[in-house]
Design a protein around this motif. Structure first.
Motif, PDB file in Angstrom:
ATOM      1  N   ALA A 197       0.825  -1.205   0.000  1.00 19.17           N
ATOM      2  CA  ALA A 197       0.000   0.000   0.000  1.00 19.17           C
ATOM      3  C   ALA A 197       0.864   1.263   0.000  1.00 19.17           C
ATOM      4  O   ALA A 197       0.439   2.303  -0.512  1.00 19.17           O
ATOM      5  N   ALA A 198       2.067   1.166   0.549  1.00 18.01           N
ATOM      6  CA  ALA A 198       2.946   2.330   0.626  1.00 18.01           C
ATOM      7  C   ALA A 198       3.706   2.574  -0.673  1.00 18.01           C
ATOM      8  O   ALA A 198       4.369   3.601  -0.811  1.00 18.01           O
ATOM      9  N   LEU A 199       3.621   1.657  -1.627  1.00 20.09           N
ATOM     10  CA  LEU A 199       4.325   1.853  -2.891  1.00 20.09           C
ATOM     11  C   LEU A 199       3.740   3.045  -3.642  1.00 20.09           C
ATOM     12  O   LEU A 199       2.535   3.250  -3.665  1.00 20.09           O
ATOM     13  N   PRO A 200       4.596   3.846  -4.278  1.00 19.76           N
ATOM     14  CA  PRO A 200       4.070   5.003  -5.017  1.00 19.76           C
ATOM     15  C   PRO A 200       3.445   4.577  -6.345  1.00 19.76           C
ATOM     16  O   PRO A 200       3.796   3.547  -6.912  1.00 19.76           O
ATOM     17  N   MET A 201       2.523   5.389  -6.840  1.00 18.51           N
ATOM     18  CA  MET A 201       1.899   5.141  -8.132  1.00 18.51           C
ATOM     19  C   MET A 201       2.874   5.537  -9.242  1.00 18.51           C
ATOM     20  O   MET A 201       3.509   6.581  -9.162  1.00 18.51           O
ATOM     21  N   VAL A 202       2.949   4.708 -10.269  1.00 23.52           N
ATOM     22  CA  VAL A 202       3.838   4.972 -11.394  1.00 23.52           C
ATOM     23  C   VAL A 202       2.976   5.178 -12.636  1.00 23.52           C
ATOM     24  O   VAL A 202       2.164   4.315 -12.979  1.00 23.52           O
ATOM     25  N   PRO A 203       3.126   6.312 -13.313  1.00 22.48           N
ATOM     26  CA  PRO A 203       2.320   6.516 -14.522  1.00 22.48           C
ATOM     27  C   PRO A 203       2.771   5.582 -15.642  1.00 22.48           C
ATOM     28  O   PRO A 203       3.963   5.345 -15.830  1.00 22.48           O
ATOM     29  N   LEU A 204       1.809   5.072 -16.394  1.00 18.57           N
ATOM     30  CA  LEU A 204       2.108   4.163 -17.495  1.00 18.57           C
ATOM     31  C   LEU A 204       2.441   4.954 -18.753  1.00 18.57           C
ATOM     32  O   LEU A 204       1.941   6.057 -18.966  1.00 18.57           O
TER      33      LEU A 204
END
Length: 125
Positions: A48-55
């Motif tokens: 849950a703590a992982l950051p979002m990465v744009p595709l």
């Protein structure tokens, strides 16, 4: 004879009874389960703590449904009016399957029922 019996008694060699062995096995199993649960919770927190990465190329899973004007209306002289009207009252639905059917429970069975789509109500104001 009494001396030989005492030397092999439970008190001297600290042998475990069958009940105690079984109890220790159960305790050990419970401790392992608790460790597994704690590890799983920690992994969920880290995930849950992982950051979002744009595709690079965004994609959408599933199907999207919305209303579209007919060809004869788009070719008519009043097409601009209908396009603007449809932009304001159009609704969009998403569904994982192309059929857009929901499974509802009826008489102990799950039957697929069609999911209806309506336009937004257009107020006079």
């Amino acid at each position: 004879m009494d001396n030989q019996e005492l030397s092999f008694s439970n008190l001297l060699y600290n042998l475990k009874s069958a009940r105690r062995k079984k109890r220790l096995q159960k305790k050990d199993f419970d401790k392992q389960l608790i460790q597994i649960i704690r590890k799983r919770e920690l992994q969920w927190q880290q995930r849950a703590a992982l950051p979002m990465v744009p595709l690079e190329n965004p994609y959408q899973k599933g199907w999207k449904r919305h209303f579209v004007l007919r060809d004869d209306i788009t070719r008519s002289p009043t097409a601009a009016f209908y396009v603007q009207l449809l932009e304001k009252i159009n609704t969009v639905q998403y569904h994982p399957e192309r059929s857009f059917k929901l499974k509802k429970k009826r008489k102990r069975r799950k039957l697929p029922l069609e999911r209806k789509q309506f336009l937004q109500e257009f107020s006079v104001w």
